[in-house]
Design an enzyme around this catalytic site. Structure first.
Site, PDB file in Angstrom:
ATOM      1  N   ARG A  46      44.389  41.034  44.550  1.00  0.00           N
ATOM      2  CA  ARG A  46      44.976  40.027  43.659  1.00  0.00           C
ATOM      3  C   ARG A  46      46.256  39.580  44.354  1.00  0.00           C
ATOM      4  NH1 ARG A  46      47.637  36.809  41.278  1.00  0.00           N
ATOM      5  NH2 ARG A  46      47.702  36.417  39.063  1.00  0.00           N
ATOM      6  N   GLU A  54      42.467  29.596  35.895  1.00  0.00           N
ATOM      7  CA  GLU A  54      41.261  30.406  35.699  1.00  0.00           C
ATOM      8  C   GLU A  54      40.018  29.541  35.898  1.00  0.00           C
ATOM      9  OE1 GLU A  54      41.283  33.676  35.201  1.00  0.00           O
ATOM     10  OE2 GLU A  54      43.465  33.761  35.133  1.00  0.00           O
ATOM     11  N   ARG A  88      42.648  46.348  40.732  1.00  0.00           N
ATOM     12  CA  ARG A  88      42.793  45.527  41.935  1.00  0.00           C
ATOM     13  C   ARG A  88      44.134  45.841  42.595  1.00  0.00           C
ATOM     14  NH1 ARG A  88      42.008  39.718  39.189  1.00  0.00           N
ATOM     15  NH2 ARG A  88      43.773  40.603  38.073  1.00  0.00           N
TER      16      ARG A  88
END
Length: 176
Positions: A46, A54, A88
Site C-alpha cells: 500500500r 477507489e 498490507r
C-alpha cells in the site's frame, strides 16, 4: 538526490529502513501494488502518503491505469514504513532512478496527499499545484470527495443497512 535526502532524514530521526528490491507483477488500484521479491515471494504494498480514488469512485480506473503505466513489470525499490489492518505493507516505493511513486501520482492529479499519515508537506504543495492546473481527477467536479470520506460514507451506509435489516427482523419476530 531524493534517496539521499530520505536516508539523511531516516538516519537523523534514528530510523534506518532497509531497502527491498522487487518487481511489480500487479496493480490492484492506484495506491496498491503487488510485487515479487528476489525469493519469489509475493507481497502487497500500500503506497505511503497517497490515497487514490477507489474502484467505484470517479477516476478510480484512471488512477489504477496511471500507476500501472509507471511501474507495472518494472523493478522497484521500497522501504517499509508500517503495515495496515489488512496486513498490507505500507511502503515508500521508488522506480526509474529514484522517482518516488506517491509523489508522481499526486503531482499528476491521480491521488490526494494522505496528510493524516504523512508529514511531507511538499506532497501538499504538489497536490495544490495539480488542483490549480486541473490535472487528472482535479479536472472533474465530482472529484471533490476524498477516498477516505468516500469509504466512510460507504461504511456508514452499510452499517445503516445492517441495522435496518436487524430492526426489520426483530419487528417481524415480535409480530408473530
Amino acid at each position: 538526490m531524493r534517496k539521499i535526502l530520505l536516508l539523511m532524514c531516516m538516519v537523523a530521526s534514528g530510523i534506518l529502513l532497509s531497502q527491498i528490491r522487487a518487481k511489480v507483477i500487479g496493480v490492484k488500484d492506484g495506491d496498491t501494488i503487488l510485487v515479487l521479491d528476489k525469493d519469489n515471494k509475493q507481497t502487497t504494498l500500500r503506497l505511503a502518503e497517497v490515497d487514490c480514488p477507489e474502484k467505484g469512485q470517479p477516476f478510480g480506473k484512471n488512477a489504477k491505469q496511471f500507476t500501472s503505466d509507471l511501474v507495472y513489470g518494472k523493478s522497484i525499490q521500497y522501504y517499509k514504513t508500517n503495515s495496515d489492518r489488512y496486513g498490507r505493507i505500507i511502503a515508500k516505493v521508488y522506480f526509474n532512478n529514484d522517482r518516488y511513486l506517491s509523489e508522481e501520482i499526486i503531482k499528476k492529479g491521480y491521488g490526494w496527499w494522505y496528510y493524516q499519515y504523512s508529514d511531507n508537506e511538499n506532497l501538499g504543495v504538489l497536490e495544490s499545484k495539480a488542483r490549480a492546473l486541473k490535472l487528472g481527477l482535479w479536472s472533474a467536479t465530482e472529484a471533490n470527495i476524498s477516498p477516505w470520506e468516500w469509504r466512510k460514507t460507504k461504511r456508514e451506509a452499510y452499517q445503516q443497512k445492517a441495522k435496518n435489516k436487524l430492526s426489520t427482523a426483530s419487528s417481524g419476530k415480535a409480530l408473530k
